[in-house]
Design an enzyme around this catalytic site. Sequence first.
Site, short mmCIF file in Angstrom:
data_model
loop_
_atom_site.label_atom_id
_atom_site.label_comp_id
_atom_site.label_asym_id
_atom_site.label_seq_id
_atom_site.Cartn_x
_atom_site.Cartn_y
_atom_site.Cartn_z
N ILE A 113 -11.35 2.20 -44.05
CA ILE A 113 -11.34 0.70 -43.35
C ILE A 113 -11.58 -0.15 -44.42
O ILE A 113 -12.98 -0.15 -45.01
CB ILE A 113 -12.07 0.70 -42.19
N THR A 172 3.34 3.62 -46.07
CA THR A 172 3.65 4.15 -47.32
C THR A 172 5.26 3.62 -47.65
O THR A 172 5.94 3.30 -46.85
CB THR A 172 3.55 5.47 -47.49
N ARG A 191 0.08 -7.70 -81.63
CA ARG A 191 0.10 -6.41 -82.51
C ARG A 191 1.30 -6.09 -83.24
O ARG A 191 2.35 -6.11 -82.90
CB ARG A 191 -0.01 -5.32 -81.11
N GLN A 224 13.01 -4.28 -80.35
CA GLN A 224 13.84 -4.17 -79.21
C GLN A 224 13.64 -3.33 -78.17
O GLN A 224 13.63 -3.81 -77.00
CB GLN A 224 15.43 -3.84 -79.55
N SER A 274 -6.03 3.11 -38.74
CA SER A 274 -5.88 4.48 -39.24
C SER A 274 -7.26 5.43 -39.15
O SER A 274 -8.28 4.94 -38.97
CB SER A 274 -5.87 4.61 -40.80
N GLU A 275 -6.73 6.79 -38.84
CA GLU A 275 -7.84 7.66 -38.56
C GLU A 275 -7.50 8.93 -39.44
O GLU A 275 -6.49 9.09 -40.03
CB GLU A 275 -7.69 8.30 -37.13
N GLU A 279 -0.92 0.08 -45.77
CA GLU A 279 -0.14 -0.70 -44.71
C GLU A 279 1.15 -0.26 -44.49
O GLU A 279 2.44 -1.14 -44.38
CB GLU A 279 -0.27 -2.36 -45.09
N GLY A 324 1.41 -8.09 -42.34
CA GLY A 324 0.25 -7.73 -43.52
C GLY A 324 0.98 -7.22 -44.88
O GLY A 324 0.75 -7.24 -45.83
N ASP A 329 3.50 -5.88 -39.80
CA ASP A 329 4.65 -6.44 -40.45
C ASP A 329 4.41 -7.89 -41.39
O ASP A 329 4.85 -8.03 -42.45
CB ASP A 329 5.67 -7.27 -39.32
C1 LIG Z 1 -7.69 1.97 -50.16
C2 LIG Z 1 -7.00 2.31 -48.90
C3 LIG Z 1 -7.40 1.23 -47.80
C4 LIG Z 1 -7.04 1.19 -46.57
N1 LIG Z 1 -7.25 0.07 -45.76
C5 LIG Z 1 -6.92 0.52 -44.40
C6 LIG Z 1 -7.37 -0.59 -43.54
O1 LIG Z 1 -8.05 -1.42 -43.75
N2 LIG Z 1 -7.23 -0.26 -42.17
C7 LIG Z 1 -6.32 0.88 -41.82
O2 LIG Z 1 -6.10 0.90 -40.62
N3 LIG Z 1 -5.87 1.55 -42.72
C8 LIG Z 1 -6.24 1.69 -43.86
N4 LIG Z 1 -5.78 2.60 -44.91
C9 LIG Z 1 -4.83 3.76 -44.47
C10 LIG Z 1 -3.34 3.59 -44.89
O3 LIG Z 1 -2.77 2.61 -44.22
C11 LIG Z 1 -3.01 4.92 -44.67
O4 LIG Z 1 -3.68 5.85 -45.79
C12 LIG Z 1 -1.60 5.06 -44.87
O5 LIG Z 1 -0.87 4.33 -43.56
C13 LIG Z 1 -1.08 6.48 -45.09
O6 LIG Z 1 -1.65 7.12 -43.93
P1 LIG Z 1 -2.14 8.81 -44.28
O7 LIG Z 1 -3.19 8.53 -45.59
O8 LIG Z 1 -2.60 9.52 -43.20
O9 LIG Z 1 -0.90 9.58 -45.07
P2 LIG Z 1 0.09 10.69 -44.10
O10 LIG Z 1 0.49 9.82 -42.83
O11 LIG Z 1 -0.66 11.78 -43.76
O12 LIG Z 1 1.37 10.70 -45.04
C14 LIG Z 1 1.20 11.77 -46.04
C15 LIG Z 1 2.56 11.70 -46.82
O13 LIG Z 1 3.59 12.01 -45.93
C16 LIG Z 1 4.69 10.96 -45.73
N5 LIG Z 1 5.25 10.72 -44.56
C17 LIG Z 1 4.39 10.82 -43.38
N6 LIG Z 1 5.34 10.61 -42.38
C18 LIG Z 1 6.74 10.60 -42.77
C19 LIG Z 1 7.92 10.38 -42.25
N7 LIG Z 1 8.04 10.03 -41.05
N8 LIG Z 1 8.87 10.36 -43.21
C20 LIG Z 1 8.59 10.55 -44.43
N9 LIG Z 1 7.58 10.60 -44.94
C21 LIG Z 1 6.39 10.43 -44.27
C22 LIG Z 1 3.83 9.76 -46.21
O14 LIG Z 1 4.73 8.67 -46.89
C23 LIG Z 1 2.73 10.33 -47.48
O15 LIG Z 1 3.64 10.30 -48.60
C24 LIG Z 1 -5.95 2.42 -46.22
C25 LIG Z 1 -5.69 3.27 -47.25
C26 LIG Z 1 -6.39 3.30 -48.67
C27 LIG Z 1 -6.17 4.59 -49.48
#
Ligand SMILES: Cc1cc2nc3c(=O)[nH]c(=O)nc-3n(C[C@H](O)[C@H](O)[C@H](O)COP(=O)(O)OP(=O)(O)OC[C@H]3O[C@@H](n4cnc5c(N)ncnc54)[C@H](O)[C@@H]3O)c2cc1C
Length: 380
Positions: free
Chosen positions: A157, A366, A269, A280, A126-127, A364, A243, A241
């Site tokens: 990361i 969303t 409690r 219930q 990720s970037e 990994e 992961g 996949d």
């Molecule tokens: C605690 C933490 C640990 C992490 N560890 C790692 C790591 O070790 N290595 C690594 O490489 N990454 C890591 N990540 C990154 C993580 O995988 C990304 O945050 C994630 O893939 C989402 O990318 P983004 O944050 O850029 O969100 P964005 O891609 O900007 O997405 C923003 C929103 O838009 C939605 N969206 C985007 N595209 C679409 C689409 N085509 N259709 C519908 N909805 C969409 C997304 O679901 C989200 O709700 C980590 C993130 C966190 C928070």
Amino acid sequence: MDLELTETQAMVQKTARDFATRVVAPQAAETDATERFPRAAMKGLAELGLMAVNVPPEVGGSGAGVVATALAIQEIARACASTAVMMSVNNMVGEAIARFGTDAQKQQHCPRLASGEYPTGCFALSEPDAGSDPGGMRTTARRDGADWVLDGAKQWITGGSYAGVYIVWARTAGPETGAKGISCFLVEGGAKGLKVGRPEDKMGIRGSDTVPLEFDGVRVPATALLGQENGGFKIAMMALDGGRIGISSQALGIARAALAESAAYAKERRTFDVPIAQHQAIQWKLADMQTSVDAAHLLSMRAAWLKEHGKPFSREASMAKLFASEAAVRVCNEAVQIHGGFGYVREFAAERHLRDARVTMIYEGTSEIQRVVIARSVLA
Ligand SMILES: Cc1cc2nc3c(=O)[nH]c(=O)nc-3n(C[C@H](O)[C@H](O)[C@H](O)COP(=O)(O)OP(=O)(O)OC[C@H]3O[C@@H](n4cnc5c(N)ncnc54)[C@H](O)[C@@H]3O)c2cc1C
């Protein structure tokens, strides 16, 4: 799918459960509160063979398979989600190198990832501007004589402050090539020009390290290329996949902890002269929580079983991750409710579980991206 565990799988599960109960769980609240990297727990996991469960023994792994990996992560996540995510990433990195690496790469890194000589391995895809859409990444790797030189930034990361090796994806062809112009490199911890940024101040999994990385002319030899030049995207997708089974297992472990603690609390409690477990409304919550946990378990085990048997599992891994992560958030939210006011304070673990569970819907891939993967396969 065979629901009976093999002797090896049962042994790995028991080993992880015992270690989780004895060592990891007692430290979990403190790990969360102090945001301290759980170094001793990570080392202990390595000593038990739980850091490279599905890596072949020839290169230092346990060779116990995919189902065993999932079971081990579930057990550790039940105790501490922060430790579990770093364990999951370490296992994923070891597997990727074992699968796509040259003999020399495997011999150099896999035994160190397995033994804990590396505090952890990292997956740097990720970037800042490319998470869901890694094909839009900007980090570059250019040839300079026999070397590659990496420039750019990575974000989020896991374990990035402590890694012995990073798998780093970088653009090796122009941006117009999209996902087809990306390669994958093995960068050693402490490489010159690699700057580790300030750890993120997170909502949950606060004991796990999450940092931005900057690559400022990081030079690696030609032998650091993992797989084929411009073939890196495929490696990322295949690793993810697998992961995703790790993250569904993490979510499941968190949900199990929340459920068990809720059931125990409900029996203790009392309101209106009876334990709240006799109301219930509380029973129905517990019933729904258990049903969600079991469904998440079955989906996760199916994905793991398919992968273990060399069958296609991408859709199933996405379904497991999607369902388990959303179920975990629901279950943990109900756990807070069952605990009443005590669910909202740190004296009980319920609030930590909810904070920890939330990220499983994000990393990994969303929930939205899992639905894209699943829908694509339904419509194919
Ligand atoms: C605690 C933490 C640990 C992490 N560890 C790692 C790591 O070790 N290595 C690594 O490489 N990454 C890591 N990540 C990154 C993580 O995988 C990304 O945050 C994630 O893939 C989402 O990318 P983004 O944050 O850029 O969100 P964005 O891609 O900007 O997405 C923003 C929103 O838009 C939605 N969206 C985007 N595209 C679409 C689409 N085509 N259709 C519908 N909805 C969409 C997304 O679901 C989200 O709700 C980590 C993130 C966190 C928070």
